[in-house]
Design an enzyme around this catalytic site. Structure first.
Site, PDB file in Angstrom:
ATOM      1  N   CYS A   1      -5.999   8.434   8.401  1.00 20.37           N
ATOM      2  CA  CYS A   1      -6.271   8.079   9.793  1.00 20.37           C
ATOM      3  C   CYS A   1      -5.859   9.208  10.734  1.00 20.37           C
ATOM      4  CB  CYS A   1      -5.533   6.797  10.165  1.00 20.37           C
ATOM      5  SG  CYS A   1      -6.145   5.325   9.306  1.00 20.37           S
TER       6      CYS A   1
ATOM      7  N   ASP B   1       3.604   1.362  11.915  1.00 17.99           N
ATOM      8  CA  ASP B   1       2.403   0.703  11.404  1.00 17.99           C
ATOM      9  C   ASP B   1       2.233  -0.714  11.948  1.00 17.99           C
ATOM     10  OD1 ASP B   1       1.640   2.890   9.990  1.00 17.99           O
ATOM     11  OD2 ASP B   1       2.003   2.056   7.997  1.00 17.99           O
TER      12      ASP B   1
ATOM     13  N   LYS C   1       0.827  -1.208   0.000  1.00 20.75           N
ATOM     14  CA  LYS C   1       0.000   0.000   0.000  1.00 20.75           C
ATOM     15  C   LYS C   1       0.859   1.254   0.000  1.00 20.75           C
ATOM     16  CE  LYS C   1      -2.891   2.555   3.330  1.00 20.75           C
ATOM     17  NZ  LYS C   1      -1.868   3.570   3.707  1.00 20.75           N
ATOM     18  N   ASN C   2       1.855   1.296   0.882  1.00 18.15           N
ATOM     19  CA  ASN C   2       2.676   2.499   1.015  1.00 18.15           C
ATOM     20  C   ASN C   2       3.705   2.648  -0.096  1.00 18.15           C
ATOM     21  OD1 ASN C   2       1.330   3.243   3.363  1.00 18.15           O
ATOM     22  ND2 ASN C   2       2.708   2.051   4.661  1.00 18.15           N
TER      23      ASN C   2
ATOM     24  N   ARG D   1      -9.065  -0.016   3.430  1.00 14.56           N
ATOM     25  CA  ARG D   1      -8.076   0.928   2.917  1.00 14.56           C
ATOM     26  C   ARG D   1      -6.726   0.264   2.681  1.00 14.56           C
ATOM     27  NH1 ARG D   1      -6.705   5.007   6.603  1.00 14.56           N
ATOM     28  NH2 ARG D   1      -5.388   5.632   4.845  1.00 14.56           N
TER      29      ARG D   1
ATOM     30  N   ARG E   1       0.475  15.580  11.947  1.00 15.48           N
ATOM     31  CA  ARG E   1       1.434  15.168  10.924  1.00 15.48           C
ATOM     32  C   ARG E   1       1.728  16.417  10.096  1.00 15.48           C
ATOM     33  NH1 ARG E   1      -0.647   9.322   8.766  1.00 15.48           N
ATOM     34  NH2 ARG E   1      -2.704  10.235   8.788  1.00 15.48           N
TER      35      ARG E   1
END
Length: 420
Positions: A116, A302, A22-23, A394, A121
């Site tokens: 999220c 994560d 995903k990242n 997600r 951030r």
């Protein structure tokens, strides 16, 4: 998927092939908005964050067609267009359109990104990095604005931010000369983006180090395979450590999971690494030395929530410190509702192992927090109902079918709607 219903106490046995990261895929997809060309991206996960990125790209004239796990992306019709505030507000990586559109058009305006709620951030690293290359930036109520072509030069990041590093790389594609980033993030996903940009014609040196240099060259389409999702792999490893059994994950890079597998091994699980696989046996049954999250190659933030779940029944006490996001323990009340004993708060907690957990009705708080609830539920007695489970879509493809294939008693439970 609105809710997940899990009846715990059944070991996980079998094999799972890990999906694409995903990242990794999100910045690579966004990069196609900086380069006019045709791209073939293999190993792309079918998850909601990818779908949202495709929708954002469509507004820029970029088309994406999926066949299995392959996305064919055509940005030859790239054009300026508005960024959908509603979609950008659901995706943290939408901030990367700042660098991509700056390269494409010399100016960019994007809504403030979402994702999220894990705490502050700040985007100051993104802005200050661009400004050090001569780009004008502003943060207004409508969002972030950037204007001007980056000049060559050196950017010094005071923190190895993954997002800022990615944004600067995308902006550097349109720079007047070489751009050097000191203090760059070193995550494997950064390396994957660099590999993709190299395939598209850019010249990069220092890949895998904290000193990255990108020299723009004529850019074109390319074919690339997305690296495996180490966070999906970490989640399934922690799920197995909660439920017990024997689980093999394939199609991954074991070295990238070393902080997670070392922690689980210290907790009493048996770990076997293969060339592209990891097998885990047993449950986490004893406390481990303190774990502190941090930038790669430290323990990944994560994976902190799933590891928390894995240690809930480990004899003794374990201290976890979160240094990346100050609000990353939002899942703890749900775990405590299932019988967990956790002390502290803020950025430092102590898990005191309990003999058993029990099912409960809980609400997913964020992507990885929801994953922690799934892990805990698999090792708990009785039934757990996790609401707001759509958050898991997600980042996890086919979560429930995979768990069921491993022997879990799990199902997606859509709430009944009354007919007016």
């Amino acid at each position: 998927m609105e809710r997940i219903r899990i009846r715990g106490g059944r070991p996980l046995c079998g094999a799972v092939r890990v999906h694409g990261g995903k990242n990794a895929v999100l910045p690579i997809l966004t990069a196609t908005a900086a380069i006019r060309g045709r791209f073939i991206l293999h190993n792309c996960p079918a998850i909601r964050d990818v779908e949202i990125t495709q929708e954002l790209l469509a507004a820029q004239g970029v088309t994406c067609v999926r066949t299995g796990d392959t996305l064919r992306v055509d940005s030859t019709g790239l054009r300026p267009g508005p960024i959908d505030h509603r979609l950008a507000g659901r995706l943290r990586s939408s901030v990367l359109f700042l660098g991509a559109l700056l390269t494409a058009f010399g100016a960019a305006e994007i809504p403030l990104p979402g994702g999220c709620v894990l705490g502050a951030r700040p985007l100051d690293l993104h802005r200050s990095g661009l400004e050090s290359l001569g780009v004008e930036t502003a943060c207004e109520s409508s969002g972030l604005i950037a204007r001007g072509r980056p000049r060559s030069g050196t950017v010094i990041l005071r923190y190895p931010s993954v997002g800022a590093t990615e944004n600067l790389l995308l902006a550097a594609l349109g720079a007047a000369g070489s751009v050097r980033i000191l203090g760059a993030a070193r995550e494997p996903e950064i390396d994957d983006l660099c590999a993709f940009l190299t395939a598209c014609g850019a010249e990069l040196t220092g890949v895998g180090t904290a000193c990255l240099t990108l020299t723009p060259r004529p850019q074109h389409g390319a074919e690339h395979r997305i690296l495996p999702d180490r966070m999906e792999a970490a989640t399934y490893l922690c799920a197995a450590a909660c439920a017990g059994g024997a689980l093999t994950l394939t199609g991954l890079i074991p070295a990238q999971l070393a902080p997670v597998t070392q922690a689980l091994q210290a907790a009493g699980c048996t770990i076997e690494d293969g060339a592209d696989s990891i097998t885990i046996h047993g449950t986490a049954r004893r406390a481990i030395p303190p774990v502190r999250t941090g930038p790669y190659p430290d323990f990944p933030t994560d994976a902190q929530a799933p590891l928390t779940a894995a240690l809930l029944r480990a004899e003794g006490s374990t201290v976890l410190e979160e240094t990346v996001f100050e609000n990353r323990f939002r899942h703890l009340p749900a775990l405590e509702k299932m019988g967990a004993r956790i002390e502290g708060g803020g950025t430092l907690i102590r898990i005191r192992g309990v003999p058993s957990l029990h099912g409960a009705a809980v609400d997913a708080t964020d992507l990885r927090g929801g994953a922690a609830m799934v892990c805990a539920a698999l090792g708990a007695d009785g039934e757990t109902l996790i609401s707001h489970a759509g958050l898991l879509d997600r980042g996890y493809q086919d979560l429930i079918p995979i768990l069921r294939s491993l022997g879990a008693d799990a199902e997606a439970d859509e709430p009944k709607r009354t007919t007016p």
